[in-house]
Each structure stands twice: as C-alpha cells, then as structure tokens.
Design a protein around this motif. Structure first.
Motif, PDB file in Angstrom:
ATOM      1  N   SER A 174       0.859  -1.177   0.000  1.00 25.72           N
ATOM      2  CA  SER A 174       0.000   0.000   0.000  1.00 25.72           C
ATOM      3  C   SER A 174       0.900   1.233   0.000  1.00 25.72           C
ATOM      4  CB  SER A 174      -0.902   0.010   1.233  1.00 25.72           C
ATOM      5  OG  SER A 174      -1.678   1.198   1.281  1.00 25.72           O
ATOM      6  N   LEU A 175       0.928   1.924  -1.142  1.00 25.68           N
ATOM      7  CA  LEU A 175       1.818   3.068  -1.334  1.00 25.68           C
ATOM      8  C   LEU A 175       0.978   4.242  -1.848  1.00 25.68           C
ATOM      9  CD1 LEU A 175       4.694   1.082  -3.105  1.00 25.68           C
ATOM     10  CD2 LEU A 175       4.586   1.754  -0.691  1.00 25.68           C
ATOM     11  N   PRO A 176       0.215   4.867  -0.980  1.00 29.43           N
ATOM     12  CA  PRO A 176      -0.775   5.851  -1.422  1.00 29.43           C
ATOM     13  C   PRO A 176      -0.202   7.114  -2.042  1.00 29.43           C
ATOM     14  CG  PRO A 176      -0.605   5.823   0.975  1.00 29.43           C
ATOM     15  CD  PRO A 176       0.175   4.643   0.476  1.00 29.43           C
ATOM     16  N   ALA A 177       1.067   7.436  -1.772  1.00 30.39           N
ATOM     17  CA  ALA A 177       1.661   8.651  -2.328  1.00 30.39           C
ATOM     18  C   ALA A 177       2.522   8.387  -3.551  1.00 30.39           C
ATOM     19  CB  ALA A 177       2.503   9.353  -1.257  1.00 30.39           C
ATOM     20  N   LEU A 178       2.709   7.123  -3.930  1.00 30.99           N
ATOM     21  CA  LEU A 178       3.638   6.796  -5.009  1.00 30.99           C
ATOM     22  C   LEU A 178       3.133   7.328  -6.344  1.00 30.99           C
ATOM     23  CD1 LEU A 178       6.349   5.139  -5.119  1.00 30.99           C
ATOM     24  CD2 LEU A 178       5.005   3.375  -6.276  1.00 30.99           C
ATOM     25  N   ARG A 179       3.964   8.146  -6.995  1.00 36.24           N
ATOM     26  CA  ARG A 179       3.627   8.716  -8.290  1.00 36.24           C
ATOM     27  C   ARG A 179       4.468   8.114  -9.418  1.00 36.24           C
ATOM     28  NH1 ARG A 179       0.610  13.092  -8.647  1.00 36.24           N
ATOM     29  NH2 ARG A 179       1.651  13.725 -10.584  1.00 36.24           N
ATOM     30  N   SER A 206      -4.592  -1.058  -7.243  1.00 36.20           N
ATOM     31  CA  SER A 206      -5.411  -0.733  -6.070  1.00 36.20           C
ATOM     32  C   SER A 206      -4.579  -0.192  -4.912  1.00 36.20           C
ATOM     33  CB  SER A 206      -6.198  -1.960  -5.624  1.00 36.20           C
ATOM     34  OG  SER A 206      -5.333  -3.048  -5.347  1.00 36.20           O
ATOM     35  N   GLY A 207      -3.317  -0.613  -4.813  1.00 36.53           N
ATOM     36  CA  GLY A 207      -2.457  -0.100  -3.759  1.00 36.53           C
ATOM     37  C   GLY A 207      -1.624   1.093  -4.174  1.00 36.53           C
ATOM     38  N   LEU A 208      -1.868   1.592  -5.398  1.00 38.59           N
ATOM     39  CA  LEU A 208      -1.068   2.686  -5.969  1.00 38.59           C
ATOM     40  C   LEU A 208      -1.987   3.786  -6.508  1.00 38.59           C
ATOM     41  CD1 LEU A 208       1.312   0.359  -8.037  1.00 38.59           C
ATOM     42  CD2 LEU A 208       1.779   1.306  -5.770  1.00 38.59           C
ATOM     43  N   PRO A 209      -2.825   4.372  -5.679  1.00 35.64           N
ATOM     44  CA  PRO A 209      -3.858   5.292  -6.179  1.00 35.64           C
ATOM     45  C   PRO A 209      -3.324   6.576  -6.794  1.00 35.64           C
ATOM     46  CG  PRO A 209      -3.751   5.369  -3.780  1.00 35.64           C
ATOM     47  CD  PRO A 209      -2.890   4.214  -4.210  1.00 35.64           C
ATOM     48  N   ALA A 210      -2.084   6.978  -6.444  1.00 32.66           N
ATOM     49  CA  ALA A 210      -1.541   8.241  -6.956  1.00 32.66           C
ATOM     50  C   ALA A 210      -0.601   8.051  -8.134  1.00 32.66           C
ATOM     51  CB  ALA A 210      -0.793   8.977  -5.833  1.00 32.66           C
TER      52      ALA A 210
END
Length: 312
Positions: A174-179, A206-210
């Motif tokens: 889960s890496l919500p800030a990963l661009r 799903s774990g890479l929303p950004a």
C-alpha cells in the motif's frame, strides 16, 4: 547499455562525495545529496561504514535530505547489500530529515549490474516512514516484503533481472503517495523470472492510487508485458508509460494498438525495440498527440537472437 558514470545529481540535488574533497563538508547539509562508498580495489581506503561515520561527524546529520550509497564490497567475499541496509536502518534516529536513498551507485568498472549483491531492502522503508524516494541498482539477492508506506513518491529498481517476488511485493504493498514506479524486469539468466501473474498487483493499481508514471522495462518478454498493459486498469490514470529497453516486436505493439486507448498519455517510451517500419508508422498515426519515443531500433542478430538493453 552499460552504466559508466556515477550519479552527479539525485533527488534534484548535486551529488557530493564524502572524503574526496574535504571542502565538500562546507556545503549546507540539506543542499546536496551526500555520496558515501568504499574503495573497490584499495584495502587501505576507508570502508563504506567508515565513510558514513565520517559524513555524520562532518555535517549536521539532522539536516541531511539525500544519500547516495556506492560500493560496499564484493559479493564473493560475503559483502552483501545487508551491510548498507543495516547501516542506514541503525542510523535512522540520527537522520530525521532523510527523504531519498539511492542504494547501489556502482558502475561497470566496479561491478556489472547483475553482480551487485543486494539483500532485503524492506528495513529501509520500515526505518524511514518519511522517505519520499528509494532507488535501487542491482537485483541479485534482492528481497522486498509487502509494506504500507504513506510518504514514498518514487520507487525505482535498475536491474538486469528483477526477482518475481519483488514485483509481487510491490503489487501487494500500500503506497498511497507513489507517483513514479520503474521496474527493470530483465532476463531469467539474472533472476528476472516474473510473468504476467506477478505483474497483476501493479497493473491492478489498487495499492497505488496516486501513480502517474509506470515503467515496466528491459524485459525479454516485452511483448507479454505490452499485452498485459493493454488491458490493465491502472493505465487509464497514467500520464506517462515506459515500455522501453526490452525485446519488443510487432506482436507487442499490435497488442498495444488493439487494447485500451493510450491517447491520454503525455508520453510513451518504446525505445530499444525490434519493430518493423510499417508498425512504427502505425504507432505514430494512432498516437499523434503522444510524445512517442521509438528511437534505438535494434536489428535481429544471428540465429534470431534479440537482446534487452541491460542484462549482465
């Protein structure tokens, strides 16, 4: 493609070598990326650990934002990547401002990329919850466990062979800030054993929303990569896509053209490829508004051999 030059910039900062010139210690600690390394062929020179302690003694470690880690020793002498990982993890309390780590700024004259002995890098992400950038060179022995990390924005793996377990771990994290995510998949000769099922977690997104940039590169099965990407849910929200450096043929390009629209992309990198002239023209006609890189056209060699850009 071989890597002959050490980094001169990292994380938007000029790289300064610890110990190379004592005057470098006069730089403000947060204005440069500090590089520490052992000497590959001189046992009388400081080790990586000694250079690291020299850095922390010369400048205010609480202001250091970026570190570049070079040579730590030959793998055949047991000098694996756990040495810099443990060194950095143990020093986390002394480096509260650290935002970026490059692990393995090692050039061909020191070690071929697939001879760099890495290890489990998960402790770096555990130890530095504020880390924004992690870049790793070398895939031999590389491990990663699925993680949750709220701050990481850039994750890159430069390898001649990226283990499938690492690819799966990225997809299960889960890496919500990963661009920006870049994976050099490599060849089976150097542990690059991932297949479509291993990429599924990344391509689901799903774990890479950004995520806005995805690189799935340097694969000997680049056609299969393209087929998987053509139907991947994550592609619709990407701004740029890099499928370069691999064994891309007309089969893979046809999959891209037959799949979901790619016209929303700002750029699509397909450089280092084995595409025919007619297919190149079809791609240009289908993606007129996309910055399309079709450079570095490869020629099939004897016995129908095709090569990725980076392997050994």
């Amino acid at each position: 493609m071989t890597i002959h030059a050490h980094l001169d910039t990292f994380h938007g900062l000029p790289v300064r070598w610890v110990g190379l010139d004592p005057a470098t210690s006069s730089a403000a600690p947060d204005t440069v990326a500090w590089r520490v390394a052992g000497a590959p062929y001189d046992e009388d020179e400081p080790t990586l650990q000694q250079g690291f302690e020299e850095l922390l003694g010369r400048v205010d470690p609480t202001r250091i934002r970026a570190l570049v880690i070079g040579w730590w020793g030959p793998g055949w002498e047991g000098m694996r990547g756990d040495i810099p990982v443990r060194m950095l993890a143990d020093a986390a309390g002394r480096l509260p401002a650290l935002e970026a780590i490059f692990l393995g700024d090692i050039v061909m004259e020191e070690s071929e990329i697939s001879w760099i002995e890495q290890d489990d890098i998960t402790p770096l992400l555990d130890a530095y919850p504020r880390l924004r950038r992690l870049e790793v060179r070398g895939g031999t022995g590389l491990h990663l466990r699925p993680v949750t990390h709220a701050a990481l924005e850039v994750l890159r793996f430069e390898t001649g062979g990226l283990p499938a377990s690492v690819v799966r771990a990225v997809g299960e994290s889960s890496l919500p800030a990963l661009r920006h995510l870049e994976l050099w998949l490599g060849t089976t000769n150097y542990s690059g054993d991932s297949r479509p099922a291993d990429w599924a977690g990344v391509l689901d997104g799903s774990g890479l929303p950004a995520l806005r940039h995805l690189g799935l590169q340097d694969s000997e099965i680049q056609d299969e990569v393209c087929a998987a990407v053509a139907a991947a849910p994550i592609v619709a929200r990407l701004e740029s896509l890099n499928l370069s450096m691999g064994v891309l043929t007309d089969t893979g390009a046809e999959a891209l053209l037959s799949g979901q629209p790619l016209t929303h992309l700002t750029s699509l990198d397909l450089s280092h490829h084995y595409l025919s002239g007619p297919m190149i023209e079809r791609l240009r006609a289908a993606l007129p508004g996309v910055q399309l890189d079709l450079s570095d056209i490869q020629q099939v060699r004897g016995n129908d051999w095709r090569y990725v850009a980076v392997s050994e």
